[in-house]
Scaffold this motif. Structure first.
Motif, PDB file in Angstrom:
ATOM      1  N   THR A  70      93.073 -72.645  32.257  1.00 51.05           N
ATOM      2  CA  THR A  70      92.455 -71.877  31.162  1.00 51.05           C
ATOM      3  C   THR A  70      91.862 -70.577  31.696  1.00 51.05           C
ATOM      4  O   THR A  70      91.981 -69.521  31.068  1.00 51.05           O
TER       5      THR A  70
ATOM      6  N   ASP B  32      93.070 -67.060  30.208  1.00 47.27           N
ATOM      7  CA  ASP B  32      92.135 -66.209  29.442  1.00 47.27           C
ATOM      8  C   ASP B  32      91.805 -64.912  30.176  1.00 47.27           C
ATOM      9  O   ASP B  32      91.776 -63.830  29.570  1.00 47.27           O
TER      10      ASP B  32
ATOM     11  N   SER C 205      84.296 -58.670  22.796  1.00 54.96           N
ATOM     12  CA  SER C 205      85.282 -59.765  22.660  1.00 54.96           C
ATOM     13  C   SER C 205      85.344 -60.575  23.951  1.00 54.96           C
ATOM     14  O   SER C 205      85.402 -61.807  23.923  1.00 54.96           O
ATOM     15  N   GLY C 206      85.339 -59.861  25.066  1.00 53.54           N
ATOM     16  CA  GLY C 206      85.384 -60.531  26.368  1.00 53.54           C
ATOM     17  C   GLY C 206      84.183 -61.439  26.560  1.00 53.54           C
ATOM     18  O   GLY C 206      84.321 -62.575  27.040  1.00 53.54           O
TER      19      GLY C 206
ATOM     20  N   LYS D 138      82.474 -63.054  24.347  1.00 52.24           N
ATOM     21  CA  LYS D 138      82.641 -64.297  23.569  1.00 52.24           C
ATOM     22  C   LYS D 138      83.485 -65.293  24.371  1.00 52.24           C
ATOM     23  O   LYS D 138      83.203 -66.487  24.391  1.00 52.24           O
ATOM     24  N   ILE D 139      84.522 -64.780  25.016  1.00 55.28           N
ATOM     25  CA  ILE D 139      85.408 -65.646  25.811  1.00 55.28           C
ATOM     26  C   ILE D 139      84.643 -66.231  26.998  1.00 55.28           C
ATOM     27  O   ILE D 139      84.692 -67.429  27.267  1.00 55.28           O
TER      28      ILE D 139
ATOM     29  N   ALA E 275      82.236 -68.870  26.095  1.00 56.06           N
ATOM     30  CA  ALA E 275      82.943 -70.146  25.856  1.00 56.06           C
ATOM     31  C   ALA E 275      83.287 -70.803  27.195  1.00 56.06           C
ATOM     32  O   ALA E 275      83.179 -72.024  27.342  1.00 56.06           O
ATOM     33  N   HIS E 276      83.667 -69.993  28.176  1.00 53.06           N
ATOM     34  CA  HIS E 276      83.954 -70.547  29.514  1.00 53.06           C
ATOM     35  C   HIS E 276      82.695 -71.177  30.112  1.00 53.06           C
ATOM     36  O   HIS E 276      82.761 -72.201  30.776  1.00 53.06           O
TER      37      HIS E 276
ATOM     38  N   HIS F  54      82.275 -74.451  28.569  1.00 51.99           N
ATOM     39  CA  HIS F  54      83.317 -75.351  29.107  1.00 51.99           C
ATOM     40  C   HIS F  54      82.938 -75.800  30.523  1.00 51.99           C
ATOM     41  O   HIS F  54      83.061 -76.981  30.876  1.00 51.99           O
TER      42      HIS F  54
ATOM     43  N   MET G 126      80.302 -78.417  30.459  1.00 54.37           N
ATOM     44  CA  MET G 126      80.873 -79.739  30.153  1.00 54.37           C
ATOM     45  C   MET G 126      81.502 -80.358  31.402  1.00 54.37           C
ATOM     46  O   MET G 126      81.366 -81.554  31.668  1.00 54.37           O
TER      47      MET G 126
END
Lengths: 124, 176
Positions: B67, B71, B156-157, B159-160, B163-164, B167, B170
């Motif tokens: 991922t 990404d 935009s970057g 936001k990515i 999210a990473h 992740h 987690m």
């Protein structure tokens, strides 16, 4: 002497209502005799790492189109992987048909924290 | 704002074990220097991901690493396309150099690890790296970028990368 038949006013109201109902049926329902509803194409947008709407009410025979509006690639994949849009790059879309018994919980294979679901209903 | 910018810079500097923030501030970088830092930061994470694919046998680590490659490559392609459209070249700078030095050191360190020890180190670093870079992008880069299209790309970057970070969080939890 000319005789006239008098109808009660209520009869006119009922007749008018029946006429509207019949014409409405003819005009707005393509095959009233089949009793079937036209399938609908629903759209789920993928924006900012979220499926929107997160819960979508659908019926058997409808289709769901996922559109990726994010810069990052995503997928919409059944939780048990029984169906999958595969990789959707920015601006790409793919539709999946809603079938009886299909898995309704789904996620993004690339970003497993992105989850959503379809809710199959028989009620409009 | 200035205090937050300096804190973000200190965070990144501390993470890479140098005193970069004392020499210059990320807030002083121009748009082309910021673009260079972002490009380098993306490539560093891709490099860590390739290392993880080579060393780890954990499917969750492989999934995460793939991922990151997917990404960050997408972001870099967009960044290069935008720079080409603007007929601009990214400019090398102190922060890009510091990031590269830190990454070299970390790759050497992680290359010595195997099994669960590698997985833990990789996951923890991914979390710390994204936290540090996200702080820098949010508090220093985005407020200071002048070009509207470059700013939009960084938003935009971010936001990515956020999210990473989630992740990675987690993944760290799963490995405990």
């Amino acid at each position: 002497m000319k005789s006239t038949i008098q109808f009660p006013f209520e009869w006119f109201v009922i007749a008018a209502a029946v006429a509207v109902a019949i014409s409405g049926g003819i005009l707005f329902y393509p095959t009233p005799s089949s009793g079937q509803r036209q399938s609908v194409e629903h759209v789920v947008g993928i924006t900012d790492f979220e499926f929107a709407p997160a819960t979508l009410r659908v019926r058997i025979g409808d289709t769901v189109k996922w559109i990726n509006r994010d810069l990052a690639p995503h997928t919409a994949t059944a939780k048990d992987e029984s169906w999958d849009t595969d990789r959707l790059d920015q601006g790409e879309a793919l539709s999946v048909a809603v079938t009886r018994g299909m898995t309704t919980d789904y996620y993004c294979r690339f970003h497993p924290m992105m989850v959503a679901k379809l809710q199959i209903t028989t009620v409009d | 704002m200035r205090i937050r910018v300096m804190l973000a810079a200190v965070g990144v500097a501390a993470m890479f074990g140098n005193g970069a923030a004392q020499a210059e501030s990320p807030a002083d970088l121009n748009d082309l220097q910021i673009a260079h830092v972002a490009y380098i930061a993306d490539n560093i994470d891709i490099r860590y991901a390739h290392l993880a694919l080579a060393i780890s046998s954990n499917p969750a680590i492989h999934e995460f690493a793939n991922t990151m490659i997917r990404d960050h490559t997408a972001v870099n392609e967009q960044a290069l396309a935008l720079l080409s459209k603007l007929k601009a070249e990214p400019q090398d700078n102190f922060l890009s150099q510091d990031l590269l030095k830190g990454a070299d050191k970390l790759v050497d360190e992680m290359s010595q690890l195997r099994g669960a020890a590698f997985d833990k180190r990789y996951a923890e670093n991914e979390l710390a790296y994204h936290k540090a870079v996200n702080g820098l992008v949010a508090n220093s880069f985005i407020p200071n970028i002048e070009n509207a299209e470059v700013k939009a790309l960084f938003k935009s970057g971010l936001k990515i990368f956020q999210a990473h970070e989630r992740h990675a969080q987690m993944m760290v939890k799963k490995l405990k």
